[in-house]
Design an enzyme around this catalytic site. Structure first.
Site, PDB file in Angstrom:
ATOM      1  N   ARG A 129     -25.563 -28.857 -41.888  1.00 58.12           N
ATOM      2  CA  ARG A 129     -26.892 -28.576 -41.301  1.00 58.12           C
ATOM      3  C   ARG A 129     -27.465 -27.309 -41.929  1.00 58.12           C
ATOM      4  NH1 ARG A 129     -24.158 -31.457 -37.319  1.00 58.12           N
ATOM      5  NH2 ARG A 129     -25.186 -33.484 -37.132  1.00 58.12           N
ATOM      6  N   ASP A 140     -22.679 -34.553 -43.734  1.00 60.06           N
ATOM      7  CA  ASP A 140     -23.422 -35.031 -42.567  1.00 60.06           C
ATOM      8  C   ASP A 140     -24.776 -35.550 -43.045  1.00 60.06           C
ATOM      9  OD1 ASP A 140     -24.421 -35.397 -39.825  1.00 60.06           O
ATOM     10  OD2 ASP A 140     -22.719 -34.139 -39.272  1.00 60.06           O
ATOM     11  N   HIS A 182     -23.416 -40.636 -39.507  1.00 60.14           N
ATOM     12  CA  HIS A 182     -23.727 -39.328 -40.101  1.00 60.14           C
ATOM     13  C   HIS A 182     -23.684 -39.387 -41.631  1.00 60.14           C
ATOM     14  CE1 HIS A 182     -24.036 -36.915 -36.433  1.00 60.14           C
ATOM     15  NE2 HIS A 182     -23.083 -37.666 -35.938  1.00 60.14           N
ATOM     16  N   GLU A 235     -20.566 -40.644 -33.161  1.00 56.71           N
ATOM     17  CA  GLU A 235     -21.999 -40.962 -33.037  1.00 56.71           C
ATOM     18  C   GLU A 235     -22.491 -41.955 -34.079  1.00 56.71           C
ATOM     19  OE1 GLU A 235     -23.735 -36.926 -31.096  1.00 56.71           O
ATOM     20  OE2 GLU A 235     -23.387 -36.826 -33.239  1.00 56.71           O
ATOM     21  N   TYR A 237     -17.804 -25.664 -27.457  1.00 56.18           N
ATOM     22  CA  TYR A 237     -18.950 -25.801 -28.358  1.00 56.18           C
ATOM     23  C   TYR A 237     -19.692 -24.469 -28.454  1.00 56.18           C
ATOM     24  CZ  TYR A 237     -18.722 -30.599 -29.906  1.00 56.18           C
ATOM     25  OH  TYR A 237     -18.346 -31.746 -30.561  1.00 56.18           O
ATOM     26  N   ASP A 267     -21.969 -23.641 -30.338  1.00 54.65           N
ATOM     27  CA  ASP A 267     -23.404 -23.683 -30.641  1.00 54.65           C
ATOM     28  C   ASP A 267     -24.220 -23.598 -29.348  1.00 54.65           C
ATOM     29  OD1 ASP A 267     -22.416 -26.233 -29.964  1.00 54.65           O
ATOM     30  OD2 ASP A 267     -23.918 -27.291 -31.145  1.00 54.65           O
ATOM     31  N   GLU A 298     -27.088 -26.603 -36.575  1.00 53.42           N
ATOM     32  CA  GLU A 298     -28.508 -26.985 -36.580  1.00 53.42           C
ATOM     33  C   GLU A 298     -29.401 -25.755 -36.408  1.00 53.42           C
ATOM     34  OE1 GLU A 298     -26.166 -28.609 -34.897  1.00 53.42           O
ATOM     35  OE2 GLU A 298     -26.571 -30.766 -34.807  1.00 53.42           O
TER      36      GLU A 298
HETATM   37  C1  ACM Z   1     -19.831 -34.144 -32.427  1.00 51.15           C
HETATM   38  O1  ACM Z   1     -20.183 -33.130 -31.787  1.00 51.15           O
HETATM   39  N1  ACM Z   1     -20.730 -35.045 -32.803  1.00 51.15           N
HETATM   40  C2  ACM Z   1     -18.451 -34.378 -32.772  1.00 51.15           C
END
Ligand code: ACM
Length: 816
Positions: A179, A208, A279, A346, A437, A439, A488
């Site tokens: 990102r 990604d 991705h 995802e 996480y 972020d 991101e």
């Molecule tokens: C993820 O946060 N898509 C692994």
């Protein structure tokens, strides 16, 4: 332990004055015994290399000493008997590599590692026993003329005995370089941070949708095309446009080897991730023939998320499998890790549903559905990677449709995936969003754009990687845990560090320190020292731990509002509460173009209204007119004798609050029906608290949420003349929050009989999302006013949540 060592250890127990309370080591070692006395390193101290294979480790250690003391130490093979730092091995018999003993006594320092890793960790602990050099001073070393200004604190270490070993085998931190791209030198700095905290795995998210970052010789377009995007979304998704600036970068194979070696020298494994089969937009932009529609105008993604036409996925043709085998061949050659990460998260099934080829493949291979197809892909890739002597690990979606036979799982969507995998006998790395996480925001008052959510330091520290749902046998499959840093909204090193620290320090203790030794209060005590350490690394960090907490209430005497600010009880800071009238400008801490936080500018007009001493935890300010209130917390102690940058010119933290007064502010308000349980704000008072929401739905104390209408009655206490009523509401359709359809106003003198005076319908947006409906009613008068705010109703087709009742978020009612 030999006889002498046992004696020494025993002596320490006898002399032991206190256990760890004075040490500022993070992660806290398993066992510490303090002795009486101190040893000071000087220029004549020598490093005695009794163990072999430690040359690189000593080199790294000497590099640190150069930074911290201004000199390096001589390395010798023969022990002179005193003033030594001796490095050797000793069989310590712990479950995982990295155990060590560290002894400090009158002869010097003795580190015995169970293996090379243990010696390396012992030296990391030793570095933390030395006082940090102020980062401000270190910065000045770049300016040779100021070199003499550096004041190195005396490298004095108390006599002690440390016996230390890791709790978990896998201690990871992840870094998304897709990102946003970070150059080799910064990746090395990132690895230094891991090493200092005794992490042993660097999960490198190399590919990604937004960029392919690893050179693959056989497929040069992966980097000539796939590493570059034509622009980047501005602001938070869905964003406010695209900057149209070509952005990208990649690592050559030579640079990757350099990083793998750099990490290896610090006993860190680099875990490479090639994220498939979703991705994959960057790969498809380079090689469209790998997609489900080779004529589709694939391009490297310029926005975040996996919505709409994005998240194109690989088409599982033989050509694609050949591509994957070729790519993994090169990856395997570059990375000596036991595991190769294959992503698996995802992956939108839309494309496979639409593809005749995929539907036929599902039939031919007797697969259940598209999830089965994903499993088929992962299992084929696993077979290939296994044939090369490596194992695969993937995000928990690889469980759906059946787990590949030898795969390990990274549990990110909560703990359930990890629990399921462990119960099936597969190894697991825990990395649930709610704890891992990084972020997510560390503060509720975030001034920079983040992906959202809230993960404070305390929550990270409280994480227990072994889920309670597992039996002891199943729990053996939990290898450890990992923090993830998705980038991101993290485009520069200063922001990386702001998101990492101090949460990374907290997680290191979760993973290293024995569970019964983990102690939040002691970690809290160490926070100022950790911050000094970050400064000595010239690293940025978040001070969110010190966040001030404010509440607003109506003044008892009916005159305006009371803003009460509270600080954390720990520490010994003083606090000022200042106030500026409505005309004063205020500059908040913000990121400049280089990603540096510019210092808050304190406008001249701010006046100190209240001041709390270090022993007071709260201050209250009476606010009676529009303006901006500001509370600033200062560190008033000098805990280590070092210069601290947290002085009055550099507050530890600042909280500002804008108040907009009108005739309803602070007045008595009641609701016909209370707000929904999950959005209670600060009760009915929220609508007359003088605080208008500008930062959206993240500021839950600033609005009330309703799944129906909102009806508020405001009592001015006496007949009041006014010209208009304005309601403020939020509108964020992606979160099912819709603007009100209209407002209705009625007036009363007695609070019993109300006369309707009209409706207002036009919702005018004042900034992204938020808006107002105004009802002009010049020269009206009433003692009591009733304001009805009507819910939009059912969400129209084509929108998220279509068909369900929308949320109504009201944040303020103004009477002017
Ligand atoms: C993820 O946060 N898509 C692994």
């Amino acid at each position: 332990m030999n006889y002498m060592k046992k004696l020494i250890a025993l002596l320490f127990v006898m002399m032991s004055v206190k256990t760890f309370s004075q040490l500022n080591i993070t992660p806290m070692p398993a066992e510490v015994k303090m002795g009486k006395g101190n040893f000071t390193i000087n220029r004549n101290t020598v490093i005695v290399l009794e163990g072999s294979g430690l040359e690189k480790t000593v080199d790294i250690f000497n590099g640190e000493l150069q930074k911290m003391l201004g000199f390096k130490l001589k390395i010798v093979k023969v022990n002179p008997g005193k003033n030594t730092i001796t490095l050797n091995f000793e069989k310590l018999d712990y479950k995982f590599p990295g155990a060590y003993n560290l002894t400090v006594d009158e002869k010097g320092i003795y580190i015995a590692g169970d293996n090379e890793t243990g010696v390396f960790y012992g030296l990391q602990t030793l570095i933390q026993l030395l006082p940090p050099v102020s980062g401000k001073q270190l910065f000045q070393t770049a300016d040779a003329s100021r070199l003499n200004d550096i004041r190195y604190p005396a490298p004095t270490i108390p006599y002690l005995f440390i016996n230390d070993y890791p709790r978990f085998e896998y201690r990871g931190v992840h870094f998304d370089v897709s990102r946003h791209f970070f150059p080799v030198n910064y990746v090395k700095k990132y690895i230094d941070y891991l090493a200092a905290h005794k992490f042993n795995t660097f999960h490198w998210h190399l590919t990604d949708d937004q960029g392919w970052r690893i050179e693959i010789k056989k497929y040069p377009k992966l980097t000539s095309v796939g590493a570059w995007r034509s622009g980047t979304i501005i602001g938070r998704f869905p964003g406010s446009g695209n900057d149209s600036i070509r952005y990208g970068g990649f690592y050559t194979q030579e640079q990757i080897r350099e990083i793998v070696k750099y990490a290896g020298d610090r006993y860190i494994t680099v875990l490479p991730e090639i994220d498939i089969p979703g991705h994959s937009m960057a790969a498809l932009a380079a090689y469209p023939e790998l997609g489900t529609d080779s004529t589709y105008p694939y391009k490297v993604a310029e926005t975040w998320g996996i919505n709409g036409p994005f998240n194109n996925v690989l088409n599982p043709t033989e050509k694609t499998f050949k591509f994957l085998e070729d790519v993994f061949d090169e990856v395997i050659k570059l990375f000596p890790s036991k595991y190769i990460h294959v992503g698996g998260d995802e992956c939108s099934k839309t494309w496979w549903k639409q593809s005749a080829f995929c539907q036929q493949l599902i039939k031919d291979k007797n697969l259940k559905d598209e999830h089965g197809l994903q499993s088929y892909i992962i299992q084929r890739v696993e077979k290939y990677i296994n044939s090369k002597g490596r194992k695969i690990i993937g995000w928990d979606e690889i469980l759906e449709g059946g787990l590949a036979p030898n795969a390990s799982v990274m549990s990110w969507r909560g703990e359930e995936g990890g629990i399921a995998a462990a119960k099936q006998g597969h190894d697991v790395v825990m990395t649930p969003g709610t704890y891992c996480y990084f972020d997510h925001s560390q503060t509720r008052n975030e001034d920079s754009v983040t992906i959202g959510s809230y993960l404070p330091l305390e929550t990270v520290y409280s994480y227990e990687p072994i889920p309670a749902a597992l039996t002891a046998a199943e729990a053996k499959h939990i290898l450890g845990a990992q923090a993830n840093l998705w980038t991101e909204y993290i485009s520069n090193p200063a922001k990386v560090e702001y998101m990492l620290f101090p949460r990374m320090s907290a997680l290191s203790e979760v993973l290293w320190t024995p569970k019964d030794k983990r102690n939040w209060n002691d970690f809290e005590r160490r926070i100022p020292f950790l911050m000094q350490r970050y400064e000595s690394w010239a690293a940025n960090y978040s001070k969110a731990y010190y966040d001030l907490d404010a509440t607003v209430s109506a003044a008892q005497d009916g005159n305006g509002l009371v803003w009460q600010v509270k600080r954390k009880p720990n520490g010994s800071q003083g606090m000022d509460v200042l106030f500026a009238d409505g005309n004063s400008a205020i500059a908040l801490p913000a990121y400049d173009a280089d990603g540096k936080i510019s210092t808050a500018v304190i406008p001249e007009k701010f006046e100190v209204k209240e001041r709390a001493r270090a022993d007071q935890n709260s201050v209250s300010l009476n606010v009676t007119a529009s303006g901006t209130a500001r509370a600033a917390l200062y560190n008033s102690t000098n805990q280590t004798g070092m210069e601290l940058v947290m002085d009055e010119q550099h507050p530890v933290t600042v909280l500002t609050q804008k108040f907009s007064f009108n005739k309803a502010t602070g007045k008595k308000i009641t609701l016909k029906k209370e707000a929904a349980k999950n959005y209670p704000g600060n009760g009915a008072f929220t609508l007359v608290d003088g605080i208008q929401n500008t930062k959206g739905a993240g500021r839950s104390s600033e609005f009330l949420g309703f799944l129906g209408d909102c009806e508020a009655t405001i009592d001015f206490g006496k007949t009041t003349v006014f010209d208009k009523v304005v309601i403020h509401a939020l509108s964020q359709h992606s979160s099912w929050i819709w603007e009100p359809s209209r407002m209705e106003v009625s007036l009363s003198e007695d609070g019993v009989n109300f006369v309707p005076v009209g409706i207002g319908e036009e919702f005018i947006r004042v900034n992204t999302g938020n808006g107002t409906i105004t009802m002009n009613m010049a020269n009206s008068s009433a003692r009591v006013i009733k304001v009805g705010v009507k819910n939009f109703g059912k969400i129209p087709e084509g929108n998220p949540g279509a068909g369900t009742v929308s949320w109504l978020f009201v944040d303020e009612i103004e009477v002017k």
